[in-house]
Design an enzyme around this catalytic site. Structure first.
Site, PDB file in Angstrom:
ATOM      1  N   ASP A   1      -6.553   0.814   0.217  1.00 51.98           N
ATOM      2  CA  ASP A   1      -6.889   1.074   1.644  1.00 51.98           C
ATOM      3  C   ASP A   1      -8.135   0.715   1.888  1.00 51.98           C
ATOM      4  O   ASP A   1      -8.748   0.028   0.912  1.00 51.98           O
ATOM      5  CB  ASP A   1      -6.581   2.629   1.939  1.00 51.98           C
ATOM      6  CG  ASP A   1      -7.882   3.399   1.515  1.00 51.98           C
ATOM      7  OD1 ASP A   1      -8.611   2.982   0.536  1.00 51.98           O
ATOM      8  OD2 ASP A   1      -8.243   4.456   2.180  1.00 51.98           O
TER       9      ASP A   1
ATOM     10  N   LYS B   1       0.880  -1.018   0.026  1.00 53.93           N
ATOM     11  CA  LYS B   1      -0.125   0.027   0.116  1.00 53.93           C
ATOM     12  C   LYS B   1       0.832   1.315   0.138  1.00 53.93           C
ATOM     13  O   LYS B   1       0.727   2.316  -0.661  1.00 53.93           O
ATOM     14  CB  LYS B   1      -0.993  -0.005   1.240  1.00 53.93           C
ATOM     15  CG  LYS B   1      -1.756   1.036   1.215  1.00 53.93           C
ATOM     16  CD  LYS B   1      -2.773   1.019   2.661  1.00 53.93           C
ATOM     17  CE  LYS B   1      -2.699   2.616   3.053  1.00 53.93           C
ATOM     18  NZ  LYS B   1      -3.348   2.511   4.559  1.00 53.93           N
TER      19      LYS B   1
END
Ligand code: SF4
Length: 214
Positions: free
Chosen positions: A139, A121
């Site tokens: 996310d 991420k």
């Protein structure tokens, strides 16, 4: 809803609603964004933005972090949670950037995820926002909304990333994910999505079902 036409429509609708697709973490350069993103794990971006000005004033350069001990960093980041691990990761990642990458935040997925505390991420965020490479930041908002829209059927961040990479034009993917964060805070919230007033309702199987039940 995964036809090329529908995906293009979805991208256009989100673009129209959120013309400025910017990351909500405040930073001045690649290193600050990397550190801010590490701090944002299990914490809100708003909280990170409160903490980072004092942190970056105390440690204004890579060398300042390299020469610090985790205990020096810890007081500045206490309110972000998981401060022991985060302070260790921040110092260790800065040392590795200096020793292995000549002081420059690396620009490949492989090198970024080799840094302490950096996962896909964070790496995607750096690749997209700093280096302008096609990136998919999965996310919590991205995962939730992608599932509701029928773009994927998995909560696994890596699988969501792969599913989105398959359907999104590479040049759109990074900003698309930024827009999903804004949309997830604003309309498609976790607990009370505003389906009846949602501009994406016509494209959303989950929303149509939810709206039909009311
Ligand atoms: Fe989210 Fe509802 Fe909009 Fe679907 S219709 S994207 S579930 S707010």
């Amino acid at each position: 809803m995964k036809t090329t036409k529908n995906v293009a429509w979805l991208i256009a609708l989100l673009k129209a609603r959120y013309p400025d697709a910017i990351c909500s973490l405040e930073s001045r350069d690649a290193l600050q964004l990397l550190i801010a993103t590490r701090l944002s794990a299990q914490c809100t971006d708003a909280r990170v933005n409160v903490v980072t000005p004092a942190l970056f004033a105390a440690f204004p350069t890579l060398d300042a972090f390299v020469e610090a001990q985790p205990e020096d960093v810890l007081p500045y980041i206490r309110s972000c949670g998981f401060f022991n691990t985060k302070s260790k990761d921040i110092v260790a990642m800065c040392r590795m950037i200096k020793e292995t990458y000549g002081g420059r935040v690396p620009d490949t997925m492989e090198a970024l995820i080799a840094l302490p505390g950096v996962g896909r991420k964070t790496a995607n965020l750096i690749l997209g926002d700093v280096y302008g490479k096609p990136a998919v930041v999965t996310d919590t908002h991205c995962i939730r909304i992608s599932n509701r829209l029928g773009l994927c059927k998995t909560e696994d961040p890596y699988k969501v990333e792969l599913a989105l990479r398959e359907i999104l034009p590479p040049e759109e993917s990074n900003n698309f994910c930024h827009r999903l964060v804004l949309f997830g805070r604003d309309v498609c919230t976790a607990r009370a999505p505003k389906c009846t007033e949602c501009p994406l309702l016509a494209l959303c199987p989950w929303g149509k079902k939810a709206a039909g039940k009311k």
